[in-house]
Every structure is written in structure tokens, then in C-alpha cells.
Design a protein around this motif. Structure first.
Motif, PDB file in Angstrom:
ATOM      1  N   ARG A  32      43.774  31.059  45.519  1.00 53.29           N
ATOM      2  CA  ARG A  32      44.633  32.039  46.183  1.00 53.29           C
ATOM      3  C   ARG A  32      43.892  32.800  47.280  1.00 53.29           C
ATOM      4  O   ARG A  32      44.344  33.834  47.741  1.00 53.29           O
ATOM      5  N   GLY A  33      42.733  32.271  47.666  1.00 53.78           N
ATOM      6  CA  GLY A  33      41.981  32.855  48.782  1.00 53.78           C
ATOM      7  C   GLY A  33      41.128  34.053  48.433  1.00 53.78           C
ATOM      8  O   GLY A  33      40.699  34.788  49.318  1.00 53.78           O
ATOM      9  N   VAL A  34      40.874  34.281  47.151  1.00 53.12           N
ATOM     10  CA  VAL A  34      40.047  35.414  46.717  1.00 53.12           C
ATOM     11  C   VAL A  34      38.733  34.844  46.192  1.00 53.12           C
ATOM     12  O   VAL A  34      38.707  34.114  45.206  1.00 53.12           O
ATOM     13  N   TYR A  35      37.642  35.186  46.874  1.00 52.15           N
ATOM     14  CA  TYR A  35      36.331  34.634  46.531  1.00 52.15           C
ATOM     15  C   TYR A  35      35.443  35.733  45.962  1.00 52.15           C
ATOM     16  O   TYR A  35      34.955  36.591  46.687  1.00 52.15           O
ATOM     17  N   LEU A  36      35.286  35.711  44.646  1.00 53.16           N
ATOM     18  CA  LEU A  36      34.447  36.671  43.940  1.00 53.16           C
ATOM     19  C   LEU A  36      33.419  35.898  43.114  1.00 53.16           C
ATOM     20  O   LEU A  36      33.704  34.804  42.621  1.00 53.16           O
ATOM     21  N   SER A  37      32.252  36.486  42.943  1.00 52.05           N
ATOM     22  CA  SER A  37      31.235  35.862  42.106  1.00 52.05           C
ATOM     23  C   SER A  37      31.648  35.981  40.641  1.00 52.05           C
ATOM     24  O   SER A  37      32.527  36.785  40.290  1.00 52.05           O
ATOM     25  N   THR A  38      31.004  35.210  39.789  1.00 46.85           N
ATOM     26  CA  THR A  38      31.322  35.282  38.355  1.00 46.85           C
ATOM     27  C   THR A  38      31.039  36.684  37.805  1.00 46.85           C
ATOM     28  O   THR A  38      31.789  37.179  36.975  1.00 46.85           O
ATOM     29  N   SER A  39      29.977  37.321  38.308  1.00 38.87           N
ATOM     30  CA  SER A  39      29.676  38.675  37.818  1.00 38.87           C
ATOM     31  C   SER A  39      30.718  39.685  38.305  1.00 38.87           C
ATOM     32  O   SER A  39      31.072  40.615  37.574  1.00 38.87           O
ATOM     33  N   MET A  54      43.763  44.434  47.762  1.00 41.76           N
ATOM     34  CA  MET A  54      45.168  44.125  47.501  1.00 41.76           C
ATOM     35  C   MET A  54      45.387  42.626  47.290  1.00 41.76           C
ATOM     36  O   MET A  54      46.191  42.222  46.449  1.00 41.76           O
ATOM     37  N   GLN A  55      44.665  41.802  48.040  1.00 45.17           N
ATOM     38  CA  GLN A  55      44.807  40.353  47.888  1.00 45.17           C
ATOM     39  C   GLN A  55      44.378  39.920  46.478  1.00 45.17           C
ATOM     40  O   GLN A  55      45.015  39.070  45.861  1.00 45.17           O
ATOM     41  N   ALA A  56      43.322  40.519  45.945  1.00 47.96           N
ATOM     42  CA  ALA A  56      42.866  40.197  44.595  1.00 47.96           C
ATOM     43  C   ALA A  56      43.903  40.641  43.561  1.00 47.96           C
ATOM     44  O   ALA A  56      44.187  39.921  42.599  1.00 47.96           O
ATOM     45  N   LEU A  57      44.471  41.826  43.764  1.00 50.64           N
ATOM     46  CA  LEU A  57      45.486  42.327  42.844  1.00 50.64           C
ATOM     47  C   LEU A  57      46.707  41.412  42.821  1.00 50.64           C
ATOM     48  O   LEU A  57      47.191  41.026  41.757  1.00 50.64           O
ATOM     49  N   VAL A  58      47.191  41.038  43.990  1.00 49.74           N
ATOM     50  CA  VAL A  58      48.360  40.162  44.076  1.00 49.74           C
ATOM     51  C   VAL A  58      48.038  38.801  43.464  1.00 49.74           C
ATOM     52  O   VAL A  58      48.880  38.203  42.781  1.00 49.74           O
TER      53      VAL A  58
END
Length: 101
Positions: A32-39, A54-58
Motif C-alpha cells: 500500500r506504499g508504506v515503507y517502515l522497518s520491522t522495528s 495518514m497514509q500509514a493509518l489508512v
């Protein structure tokens, strides 16, 4: 001053969907286009966020097909010091308490 708090229920929402590992959430967010590390994803699930993209929340709402209220329900309002006994300040009313002229 009235403060509105919220509960952060990402762990519970994940468990209800049968997801018990935050690492499984990483590729779903990336889709969904949200790039976060595992931590970062672990902290997102383990701790109540102070702010959030907001993109992460959606993306979370989409992944778990849930509403914002299911993910982060509001806590009851806390009364200010001057409002301890349930008294309202002048001009303050509840939603829907408006009277027709």
C-alpha cells in the motif's frame, strides 16, 4: 481544558485477524506504499503513537478492513479542574442540546 484520549488497539485488531507477528504486517504495508522497518512496525503495534502518517493509518484500516473507531476508540473526556462537579461553563453545551428559537 478538556482532553480527549484514545486507546490504541492495533495489537487486538491484528489478533482478531489472526496476525500475531508484526513482521507479517511489513509486506502488507509495502503493498500500500508504506515503507517502515520491522522495528518501526513493532513500535507501531506495541506503543500508542503520538503522531502518525495518514497514509500509514489508512493502510492499516484497509489491511484489517476496520474503522478508525475500532483501531483507536476515544476514551471518555476528562473534565477540567473547574468542571469537577459536572458544571458547564457559560456557552458550553452538549452536542444536540441546541434549542430551537
Amino acid at each position: 481544558m478538556r482532553l480527549i484520549g484514545f486507546e490504541w488497539r492495533l495489537r487486538e485488531v491484528m489478533a482478531a485477524a489472526g496476525m500475531f507477528s508484526t513482521t507479517k504486517l511489513v509486506p502488507l504495508l509495502e503493498e500500500r506504499g508504506v515503507y517502515l522497518s520491522t522495528s518501526q512496525v513493532y513500535r507501531l503495534a506495541a506503543e500508542k503513537p503520538e503522531r502518525m502518517n495518514m497514509q500509514a493509518l489508512v493502510a492499516l484500516l484497509d489491511i484489517f478492513d476496520c474503522t478508525f473507531e475500532e483501531l483507536a476508540p476515544a476514551c471518555p473526556r476528562r473534565r477540567s479542574r473547574g468542571d469537577r462537579h459536572g458544571r458547564r461553563r457559560a456557552g458550553e453545551g452538549r452536542l444536540g442540546d441546541e434549542t430551537a428559537p
